[in-house]
Design an enzyme around this catalytic site. Sequence first.
Site, PDB file in Angstrom:
ATOM      1  N   MET A   1      -5.092   2.924   2.364  1.00 36.72           N
ATOM      2  CA  MET A   1      -4.767   4.107   3.169  1.00 36.72           C
ATOM      3  C   MET A   1      -4.445   5.292   2.259  1.00 36.72           C
ATOM      4  O   MET A   1      -3.870   6.290   2.702  1.00 36.72           O
ATOM      5  CB  MET A   1      -3.587   3.808   4.101  1.00 36.72           C
ATOM      6  CG  MET A   1      -3.926   2.683   5.087  1.00 36.72           C
ATOM      7  SD  MET A   1      -2.930   2.694   6.569  1.00 36.72           S
ATOM      8  CE  MET A   1      -1.314   2.401   5.906  1.00 36.72           C
TER       9      MET A   1
ATOM     10  N   HIS B   1      -2.339  -0.077  -5.955  1.00 33.34           N
ATOM     11  CA  HIS B   1      -3.753   0.188  -5.637  1.00 33.34           C
ATOM     12  C   HIS B   1      -4.612   0.105  -6.902  1.00 33.34           C
ATOM     13  O   HIS B   1      -5.698  -0.471  -6.903  1.00 33.34           O
ATOM     14  CB  HIS B   1      -3.913   1.589  -5.037  1.00 33.34           C
ATOM     15  CG  HIS B   1      -3.186   1.811  -3.755  1.00 33.34           C
ATOM     16  ND1 HIS B   1      -2.092   2.641  -3.656  1.00 33.34           N
ATOM     17  CD2 HIS B   1      -3.379   1.330  -2.508  1.00 33.34           C
ATOM     18  CE1 HIS B   1      -1.659   2.668  -2.407  1.00 33.34           C
ATOM     19  NE2 HIS B   1      -2.417   1.876  -1.686  1.00 33.34           N
TER      20      HIS B   1
ATOM     21  N   GLY C   1      -3.420  -6.822  -1.884  1.00 34.51           N
ATOM     22  CA  GLY C   1      -2.150  -7.088  -2.563  1.00 34.51           C
ATOM     23  C   GLY C   1      -1.302  -8.060  -1.767  1.00 34.51           C
ATOM     24  O   GLY C   1      -1.237  -7.982  -0.540  1.00 34.51           O
TER      25      GLY C   1
ATOM     26  N   GLN D   1      -0.577  -9.657   6.004  1.00 33.79           N
ATOM     27  CA  GLN D   1      -1.924  -9.097   6.118  1.00 33.79           C
ATOM     28  C   GLN D   1      -2.929 -10.008   5.420  1.00 33.79           C
ATOM     29  O   GLN D   1      -4.023 -10.274   5.948  1.00 33.79           O
ATOM     30  CB  GLN D   1      -1.942  -7.697   5.500  1.00 33.79           C
ATOM     31  CG  GLN D   1      -3.313  -7.057   5.439  1.00 33.79           C
ATOM     32  CD  GLN D   1      -3.224  -5.583   5.097  1.00 33.79           C
ATOM     33  OE1 GLN D   1      -3.090  -4.747   5.967  1.00 33.79           O
ATOM     34  NE2 GLN D   1      -3.296  -5.251   3.829  1.00 33.79           N
TER      35      GLN D   1
ATOM     36  N   SER E   1       3.315   3.436  -0.880  1.00 34.68           N
ATOM     37  CA  SER E   1       3.075   4.852  -0.621  1.00 34.68           C
ATOM     38  C   SER E   1       4.250   5.449   0.140  1.00 34.68           C
ATOM     39  O   SER E   1       4.582   6.618  -0.005  1.00 34.68           O
ATOM     40  CB  SER E   1       1.786   5.029   0.193  1.00 34.68           C
ATOM     41  OG  SER E   1       0.710   4.375  -0.448  1.00 34.68           O
TER      42      SER E   1
HETATM   43  P1  AMP Z   1      -2.238   0.438   1.650  1.00 24.45           P
HETATM   44  O1  AMP Z   1      -2.859   1.669   1.100  1.00 24.45           O
HETATM   45  O2  AMP Z   1      -0.748   0.475   1.677  1.00 24.45           O
HETATM   46  O3  AMP Z   1      -2.873  -0.022   2.924  1.00 24.45           O
HETATM   47  O4  AMP Z   1      -2.550  -0.709   0.591  1.00 24.45           O
HETATM   48  C1  AMP Z   1      -3.863  -0.980   0.164  1.00 24.45           C
HETATM   49  C2  AMP Z   1      -3.856  -2.276  -0.593  1.00 24.45           C
HETATM   50  O5  AMP Z   1      -2.953  -2.172  -1.692  1.00 24.45           O
HETATM   51  C3  AMP Z   1      -3.362  -3.460   0.255  1.00 24.45           C
HETATM   52  O6  AMP Z   1      -4.134  -4.597  -0.074  1.00 24.45           O
HETATM   53  C4  AMP Z   1      -1.950  -3.623  -0.209  1.00 24.45           C
HETATM   54  O7  AMP Z   1      -1.460  -4.944  -0.068  1.00 24.45           O
HETATM   55  C5  AMP Z   1      -2.059  -3.258  -1.668  1.00 24.45           C
HETATM   56  N1  AMP Z   1      -0.742  -2.870  -2.195  1.00 24.45           N
HETATM   57  C6  AMP Z   1       0.106  -1.954  -1.688  1.00 24.45           C
HETATM   58  N2  AMP Z   1       1.238  -1.908  -2.415  1.00 24.45           N
HETATM   59  C7  AMP Z   1       1.106  -2.839  -3.392  1.00 24.45           C
HETATM   60  C8  AMP Z   1       1.921  -3.273  -4.473  1.00 24.45           C
HETATM   61  N3  AMP Z   1       3.126  -2.756  -4.698  1.00 24.45           N
HETATM   62  N4  AMP Z   1       1.461  -4.244  -5.280  1.00 24.45           N
HETATM   63  C9  AMP Z   1       0.235  -4.788  -5.073  1.00 24.45           C
HETATM   64  N5  AMP Z   1      -0.593  -4.418  -4.074  1.00 24.45           N
HETATM   65  C10 AMP Z   1      -0.163  -3.458  -3.255  1.00 24.45           C
END
Ligand code: AMP
Length: 289
Positions: free
Chosen positions: A30, A37, A147, A153, A186
């Site tokens: 996102m 990321h 992640g 998820q 984020s």
């Molecule tokens: P998001 O943009 O928050 O939807 O996250 C995109 C991807 O990044 C998802 O697979 C999340 O699980 C992963 N992600 C977000 N935060 C972290 C983190 N601190 N460590 C590892 N992966 C992450």
Amino acid sequence: MKIIRTVSEMQNLAFSFILENKTVGFVPTMGFFHEGHVALMKQAKKENDIVITSIFVNPLQFGPSEDYEQYPRDEEQDIMNAKDVGVDILFIPQTQDMYPNKMVISMDIKDRVNVLCGKTRPGHFQGVVTVLSKLFLIVQPTRTYFGRKDAQQVAVVDALIKDLNFPVELVTLPTIREKDGLAKSSRNVNLREDERVDAPWIYKALEYGRQVVVDGEKNPAIVVKEVLDTIDNHTNGKIDYVELLSYPELKPVSTVDQQVILAAAVFFEGARLIDNLLFDRSGEIVKHI
Ligand code: AMP
């Protein structure tokens, strides 16, 4: 790096990669990139010919009183970061292009969503599997990277891929943290200063709970209580949940005798934060799932 903003152009290009026998690593996000990321993109880069990252704040996965509008966005910065990492294609679709009409099909998830975030955020995972099904069919990746910060998820996406035979391999990476232990997110920018000071206690409390298991405690209720009390004593946040469940099935356990998730969610005024630890019966952190 190519920036693609339409579904049709992305899908056509994806078909051409298949014809050329190229492997594609896909990182759905996102946006508002941080090191979590970036770690996913770097891993995708190592394992595939082409890396595609998408940025799409999916309205379908936000409830009416949630932070869709407040969700942080910075496309310009994200473009620079993705370029630096060596992403080949940044796919940034418009909402109107992803959802031109009210959807006729809705996806029903029978299991793994009546606990943790699924309980607090009804419809959230339905929105997640809907957008991911669309993205998988548009991008047609060989591998997709998630992640373990969002472990529920991962459990749901694992089921989605297996149940619907998406020809994609799910790769997961561990949670990337700030120096003080706070899981990178984020949403962290929306925390007030005092909330940012409290926030690392979520991880500290989970670690404390895990330590209790390492020390021989097998009763999930006792472990959960330790975590609840620790968060309660050290933050002004409102605890949404602390749960210990089997993983990835996400079922209640009567004793810690298999791979489990110990997870917490806390409402601060600025943001609702989640974190988790995955460990085995002896409390050892799980490295591969
Ligand atoms: P998001 O943009 O928050 O939807 O996250 C995109 C991807 O990044 C998802 O697979 C999340 O699980 C992963 N992600 C977000 N935060 C972290 C983190 N601190 N460590 C590892 N992966 C992450």
